[in-house]
Motif scaffolding. Structure first.
Motif, PDB file in Angstrom:
ATOM      1  N   ASP A 228     -25.496 -25.508  22.684  1.00 42.91           N
ATOM      2  CA  ASP A 228     -24.734 -24.251  22.718  1.00 42.91           C
ATOM      3  C   ASP A 228     -24.544 -23.736  21.288  1.00 42.91           C
ATOM      4  O   ASP A 228     -24.511 -24.516  20.340  1.00 42.91           O
ATOM      5  CB  ASP A 228     -23.365 -24.481  23.386  1.00 42.91           C
ATOM      6  CG  ASP A 228     -23.477 -24.566  24.904  1.00 42.91           C
ATOM      7  OD1 ASP A 228     -24.323 -23.848  25.470  1.00 42.91           O
ATOM      8  OD2 ASP A 228     -22.742 -25.352  25.515  1.00 42.91           O
ATOM      9  N   SER A 229     -24.404 -22.421  21.161  1.00 41.58           N
ATOM     10  CA  SER A 229     -24.269 -21.814  19.830  1.00 41.58           C
ATOM     11  C   SER A 229     -22.918 -22.165  19.207  1.00 41.58           C
ATOM     12  O   SER A 229     -21.962 -22.472  19.916  1.00 41.58           O
ATOM     13  CB  SER A 229     -24.402 -20.300  19.935  1.00 41.58           C
ATOM     14  OG  SER A 229     -23.316 -19.756  20.664  1.00 41.58           O
ATOM     15  N   PHE A 230     -22.863 -22.108  17.880  1.00 46.57           N
ATOM     16  CA  PHE A 230     -21.571 -22.334  17.224  1.00 46.57           C
ATOM     17  C   PHE A 230     -20.611 -21.192  17.550  1.00 46.57           C
ATOM     18  O   PHE A 230     -19.407 -21.401  17.651  1.00 46.57           O
ATOM     19  CB  PHE A 230     -21.722 -22.513  15.705  1.00 46.57           C
ATOM     20  CG  PHE A 230     -20.484 -23.134  15.078  1.00 46.57           C
ATOM     21  CD1 PHE A 230     -20.313 -24.510  15.060  1.00 46.57           C
ATOM     22  CD2 PHE A 230     -19.478 -22.347  14.543  1.00 46.57           C
ATOM     23  CE1 PHE A 230     -19.159 -25.083  14.523  1.00 46.57           C
ATOM     24  CE2 PHE A 230     -18.317 -22.913  14.005  1.00 46.57           C
ATOM     25  CZ  PHE A 230     -18.162 -24.284  13.988  1.00 46.57           C
TER      26      PHE A 230
ATOM     27  N   CYS B 157     -21.683 -10.892  29.650  1.00 49.60           N
ATOM     28  CA  CYS B 157     -22.141 -12.244  29.355  1.00 49.60           C
ATOM     29  C   CYS B 157     -22.429 -12.383  27.860  1.00 49.60           C
ATOM     30  O   CYS B 157     -23.330 -13.103  27.450  1.00 49.60           O
ATOM     31  CB  CYS B 157     -23.395 -12.485  30.192  1.00 49.60           C
ATOM     32  SG  CYS B 157     -23.873 -14.174  30.284  1.00 49.60           S
ATOM     33  N   THR B 158     -21.665 -11.660  27.062  1.00 47.91           N
ATOM     34  CA  THR B 158     -21.848 -11.710  25.605  1.00 47.91           C
ATOM     35  C   THR B 158     -21.065 -12.880  25.031  1.00 47.91           C
ATOM     36  O   THR B 158     -20.292 -13.535  25.735  1.00 47.91           O
ATOM     37  CB  THR B 158     -21.297 -10.428  24.970  1.00 47.91           C
ATOM     38  OG1 THR B 158     -19.915 -10.344  25.292  1.00 47.91           O
ATOM     39  CG2 THR B 158     -22.011  -9.208  25.504  1.00 47.91           C
ATOM     40  N   SER B 159     -21.252 -13.101  23.736  1.00 47.12           N
ATOM     41  CA  SER B 159     -20.463 -14.131  23.070  1.00 47.12           C
ATOM     42  C   SER B 159     -18.984 -13.736  23.165  1.00 47.12           C
ATOM     43  O   SER B 159     -18.652 -12.548  23.270  1.00 47.12           O
ATOM     44  CB  SER B 159     -20.891 -14.267  21.614  1.00 47.12           C
ATOM     45  OG  SER B 159     -20.497 -13.130  20.881  1.00 47.12           O
ATOM     46  N   ILE B 160     -18.132 -14.719  23.122  1.00 46.55           N
ATOM     47  CA  ILE B 160     -16.696 -14.497  23.259  1.00 46.55           C
ATOM     48  C   ILE B 160     -16.218 -13.515  22.186  1.00 46.55           C
ATOM     49  O   ILE B 160     -15.502 -12.549  22.469  1.00 46.55           O
ATOM     50  CB  ILE B 160     -15.952 -15.859  23.143  1.00 46.55           C
ATOM     51  CG1 ILE B 160     -16.300 -16.736  24.361  1.00 46.55           C
ATOM     52  CG2 ILE B 160     -14.447 -15.657  23.015  1.00 46.55           C
ATOM     53  CD1 ILE B 160     -15.886 -18.193  24.232  1.00 46.55           C
TER      54      ILE B 160
ATOM     55  N   SER C 261     -29.223  -6.152  26.242  1.00 39.36           N
ATOM     56  CA  SER C 261     -28.740  -6.867  25.067  1.00 39.36           C
ATOM     57  C   SER C 261     -29.157  -6.096  23.834  1.00 39.36           C
ATOM     58  O   SER C 261     -29.768  -5.018  23.951  1.00 39.36           O
ATOM     59  CB  SER C 261     -29.358  -8.272  25.026  1.00 39.36           C
ATOM     60  OG  SER C 261     -28.391  -9.277  24.886  1.00 39.36           O
ATOM     61  N   ARG C 262     -28.845  -6.640  22.653  1.00 43.37           N
ATOM     62  CA  ARG C 262     -29.282  -6.023  21.407  1.00 43.37           C
ATOM     63  C   ARG C 262     -30.735  -6.369  21.123  1.00 43.37           C
ATOM     64  O   ARG C 262     -31.541  -5.541  20.735  1.00 43.37           O
ATOM     65  CB  ARG C 262     -28.459  -6.544  20.221  1.00 43.37           C
ATOM     66  CG  ARG C 262     -26.998  -6.207  20.282  1.00 43.37           C
ATOM     67  CD  ARG C 262     -26.299  -6.864  19.118  1.00 43.37           C
ATOM     68  NE  ARG C 262     -26.505  -8.330  19.121  1.00 43.37           N
ATOM     69  CZ  ARG C 262     -25.998  -9.165  18.233  1.00 43.37           C
ATOM     70  NH1 ARG C 262     -25.259  -8.703  17.234  1.00 43.37           N
ATOM     71  NH2 ARG C 262     -26.209 -10.459  18.329  1.00 43.37           N
ATOM     72  N   GLY C 263     -31.058  -7.648  21.319  1.00 46.41           N
ATOM     73  CA  GLY C 263     -32.403  -8.137  20.997  1.00 46.41           C
ATOM     74  C   GLY C 263     -33.435  -7.581  21.961  1.00 46.41           C
ATOM     75  O   GLY C 263     -33.096  -6.890  22.924  1.00 46.41           O
ATOM     76  N   ASP C 264     -34.712  -7.879  21.715  1.00 45.70           N
ATOM     77  CA  ASP C 264     -35.741  -7.449  22.665  1.00 45.70           C
ATOM     78  C   ASP C 264     -36.154  -8.617  23.554  1.00 45.70           C
ATOM     79  O   ASP C 264     -36.913  -9.487  23.154  1.00 45.70           O
ATOM     80  CB  ASP C 264     -36.964  -6.890  21.935  1.00 45.70           C
ATOM     81  CG  ASP C 264     -37.998  -6.373  22.959  1.00 45.70           C
ATOM     82  OD1 ASP C 264     -37.678  -6.396  24.173  1.00 45.70           O
ATOM     83  OD2 ASP C 264     -39.092  -5.965  22.555  1.00 45.70           O
ATOM     84  N   TYR C 265     -35.603  -8.614  24.763  1.00 47.65           N
ATOM     85  CA  TYR C 265     -35.883  -9.696  25.690  1.00 47.65           C
ATOM     86  C   TYR C 265     -36.779  -9.234  26.832  1.00 47.65           C
ATOM     87  O   TYR C 265     -36.745  -9.818  27.912  1.00 47.65           O
ATOM     88  CB  TYR C 265     -34.581 -10.258  26.265  1.00 47.65           C
ATOM     89  CG  TYR C 265     -33.665 -10.882  25.229  1.00 47.65           C
ATOM     90  CD1 TYR C 265     -34.060 -12.018  24.524  1.00 47.65           C
ATOM     91  CD2 TYR C 265     -32.405 -10.349  24.966  1.00 47.65           C
ATOM     92  CE1 TYR C 265     -33.229 -12.597  23.576  1.00 47.65           C
ATOM     93  CE2 TYR C 265     -31.557 -10.929  24.026  1.00 47.65           C
ATOM     94  CZ  TYR C 265     -31.980 -12.049  23.336  1.00 47.65           C
ATOM     95  OH  TYR C 265     -31.156 -12.632  22.413  1.00 47.65           O
ATOM     96  N   SER C 266     -37.592  -8.185  26.603  1.00 49.89           N
ATOM     97  CA  SER C 266     -38.432  -7.649  27.689  1.00 49.89           C
ATOM     98  C   SER C 266     -39.346  -8.720  28.264  1.00 49.89           C
ATOM     99  O   SER C 266     -39.451  -8.871  29.482  1.00 49.89           O
ATOM    100  CB  SER C 266     -39.313  -6.499  27.176  1.00 49.89           C
ATOM    101  OG  SER C 266     -38.540  -5.600  26.443  1.00 49.89           O
TER     102      SER C 266
ATOM    103  N   LEU D  76     -17.071 -15.294  30.444  1.00 52.04           N
ATOM    104  CA  LEU D  76     -16.684 -15.941  29.190  1.00 52.04           C
ATOM    105  C   LEU D  76     -15.977 -17.278  29.456  1.00 52.04           C
ATOM    106  O   LEU D  76     -15.233 -17.408  30.426  1.00 52.04           O
ATOM    107  CB  LEU D  76     -15.743 -15.039  28.379  1.00 52.04           C
ATOM    108  CG  LEU D  76     -16.407 -14.076  27.391  1.00 52.04           C
ATOM    109  CD1 LEU D  76     -17.361 -13.122  28.084  1.00 52.04           C
ATOM    110  CD2 LEU D  76     -15.366 -13.322  26.571  1.00 52.04           C
ATOM    111  N   SER D  77     -16.173 -18.205  28.558  1.00 51.45           N
ATOM    112  CA  SER D  77     -15.560 -19.529  28.714  1.00 51.45           C
ATOM    113  C   SER D  77     -14.070 -19.528  28.390  1.00 51.45           C
ATOM    114  O   SER D  77     -13.410 -20.551  28.550  1.00 51.45           O
ATOM    115  CB  SER D  77     -16.286 -20.539  27.821  1.00 51.45           C
ATOM    116  OG  SER D  77     -17.675 -20.512  28.079  1.00 51.45           O
ATOM    117  N   VAL D  78     -13.548 -18.398  27.912  1.00 48.82           N
ATOM    118  CA  VAL D  78     -12.090 -18.256  27.748  1.00 48.82           C
ATOM    119  C   VAL D  78     -11.658 -17.102  28.640  1.00 48.82           C
ATOM    120  O   VAL D  78     -12.284 -16.045  28.646  1.00 48.82           O
ATOM    121  CB  VAL D  78     -11.690 -17.988  26.274  1.00 48.82           C
ATOM    122  CG1 VAL D  78     -12.079 -19.174  25.400  1.00 48.82           C
ATOM    123  CG2 VAL D  78     -12.317 -16.719  25.744  1.00 48.82           C
TER     124      VAL D  78
END
Ligand SMILES: NC(=O)c1ccc[n+]([C@@H]2O[C@H](COP(=O)([O-])OP(=O)(O)OC[C@H]3O[C@@H](n4cnc5c(N)ncnc54)[C@H](OP(=O)(O)O)[C@@H]3O)[C@@H](O)[C@H]2O)c1
Ligand SMILES: NC(=O)c1ccc[n+]([C@@H]2O[C@H](COP(=O)([O-])OP(=O)(O)OC[C@H]3O[C@@H](n4cnc5c(N)ncnc54)[C@H](OP(=O)(O)O)[C@@H]3O)[C@@H](O)[C@H]2O)c1
Lengths: 266, 266
Positions: free
Chosen positions: A221-223, A72-75, A39-44, A99-101
């Motif tokens: 869930d995120s906007f 599994c990124t945002s749409i 991902s972009r963030g640091d999820y180590s 993705l949900s779409v």
């Protein structure tokens, strides 16, 4: 229902290691698969806790030779994420999206992936809230969009079947039509009620309690996710319009009752 | 929770023997009370099946000397029904109402009943759907508006306590404030979704299933009931306005996301 046994261990890459990516990783690890998040963030730290490895470098992910890479990124960001990814390295891989779409995701994957990559479009119709107690009986929708290595795809589908998911094979466009009238409407209703600042009272009815449950689940869930359901499901906008029309119809029926009552009184 | 025993047998008149009046009668009869229903329509057969008696003549009802008379008419018609009733005969009676709006009912009963009649305003917060499997744990809201014969009132309240209702003593105005933000919103949501023509799909989410449950329950109630909740609860109109504002806020947030995305793309 008896569940099929988990499939043999697989190396699974997850691109987009946010809320949902991590939720999936936990179950994959539990089944014995090797999971690499990116991902972009640091999820180590989060990855370590889940028993997965983590990188922010796509080269590291592809070097691990995953049999399956799940986007599994945002749409909204899928196009950008795919364009930034070394897609040529996925030629001998099963590429999956969650993705949900689905029409939108299928179009992007078909356009951008190398012709030799297999594509499985999926939508696990549950999340960290509704799937908290396990995935048994929850719908897993999939479309074998372009699958040449059948056994590899079957092994990946077996991951979900082993958790007891209800496996629903369905075209991406049928999925979007159903999802607009069910999932998008549910999220909209949850956000509509959340906007009222709903909460508990000493006299909640059963029906109201169910609505509070829907609010709780949808606002976690995120906007971005909600916006994605709206913007990238071709059927969603019409559903929102229908909801607005339904509201207007209720208003005018109430107004008509009021006018009729006033007539009787006059 | 252990339930208190049923109170001694009482003679209970029910004025307004429709959907909800008959639902109440069934449980009263089961507890051993003598029930006399009264309405405009001919419900003799239904009453016989329930083990109650039935009349369309108020004189017959008062001649049976009920200790309790429950008004169970539609919200809209209560004023008219009271005005047509031989109220002077209720001087030595506990008069109860079960309307889903309480400030309005309390005002009418106080204005029209003889000063010697006791008044108990109640709202059983359940109905034939939500109370199908019994009344255990379901809220029964009441306000002892004007009670001089305390033991008689307690005996009637004991009918509900014996069924396991959660007994909630609350002023009529507090009730209406809570009910507008819970029950009225629930009915509105149910009717909103019913207007979309919602139904089952092969991929219903859990959240969507809860919404379908709310739709089923609310649309089984009459539109008169819904209109009554709207028109005769002083707080309901503001809630409908807030729902409309919440809808507009979602629309504009979605529009803003769309504009921002277009900016990035440009
Ligand atoms: N949540 C659920 O219940 C659920 C259920 C089924 C399917 N899905 C699908 O799963 C996907 C992920 O959902 P989510 O719940 O985790 O929330 P989300 O807000 O839809 O997506 C978050 C993920 O997208 C990544 N992302 C966002 N913007 C990005 C950008 N500009 N560039 C690169 N990456 C970006 C984030 O990476 P960083 O964390 O590094 O920022 C994070 O991994 C969505 O497509 C959603 O439709 C979700
Ligand atoms: N349904 C529920 O779940 C529920 C729960 C709690 C409280 N309540 C309250 O209980 C009351 C009855 O509700 P309901 O579900 O039975 O449906 P409703 O449509 O609100 O009321 C139907 C009753 O009102 C009578 N009625 C209607 N118009 C009348 C008129 N012009 N003159 C005389 N009687 C008239 C009907 O008599 P006829 O049948 O003879 O036409 C019938 O007995 C309402 O005040 C409601 O708020 C209902």
């Amino acid at each position: 229902a008896t569940r099929p046994p988990p499939p043999p261990p697989q190396v699974i890459g997850i691109v987009g290691f946010g809320n949902f990516g991590q939720f999936l990783a936990a179950t994959f690890v539990k089944q014995g698969h090797k999971v690499i998040g990116m991902s972009r963030g640091d999820y180590s730290a989060a990855a370590t806790e889940l028993g997965a490895s983590y990188t922010r470098d796509a080269a590291v992910l592809v070097a691990a030779k995953p049999q399956v890479v799940i986007f599994c990124t945002s749409i909204m960001s899928l196009a950008m994420v795919l364009k930034a990814f070394p897609l040529a390295a996925l030629a001998d891989t099963l590429v999956v999206d969650v993705l949900s779409v689905k029409v939108h995701a299928a179009a992007l994957l078909t356009e951008l992936l190398p012709a030799a990559a297999d594509i499985l479009c999926t939508h696990p119709m549950f999340g960290p809230e509704s799937g908290r107690a396990g995935w048994g009986g929850l719908p897993f929708v999939y479309d074998r969009l372009r699958v040449r290595d059948g056994p590899r795809c079957d092994r990946f589908l077996a991951v979900w079947a082993a958790e007891g998911c209800r496996m629903v094979e369905m075209s991406v466009s049928t999925h979007d039509a159903y999802a607009a009238s069910t999932q998008f409407i549910t999220h909209t209703t949850g956000r509509l009620l959340a906007g009222l600042g709903v909460g508990g009272t000493p006299i909640n009815t059963k029906g109201y309690e169910s609505l509070l449950g829907v609010v709780d689940t949808t606002i976690k869930d995120s906007f971005d996710l909600y916006y994605g359901l709206y913007k990238y499901n071709p059927m969603a906008r019409a559903q929102l319009d229908r909801l607005e029309a339904s509201f207007a119809a209720i208003r005018s029926r109430l107004d008509a009752c009021e006018a009729a009552e006033a007539d009787v009184a006059a």
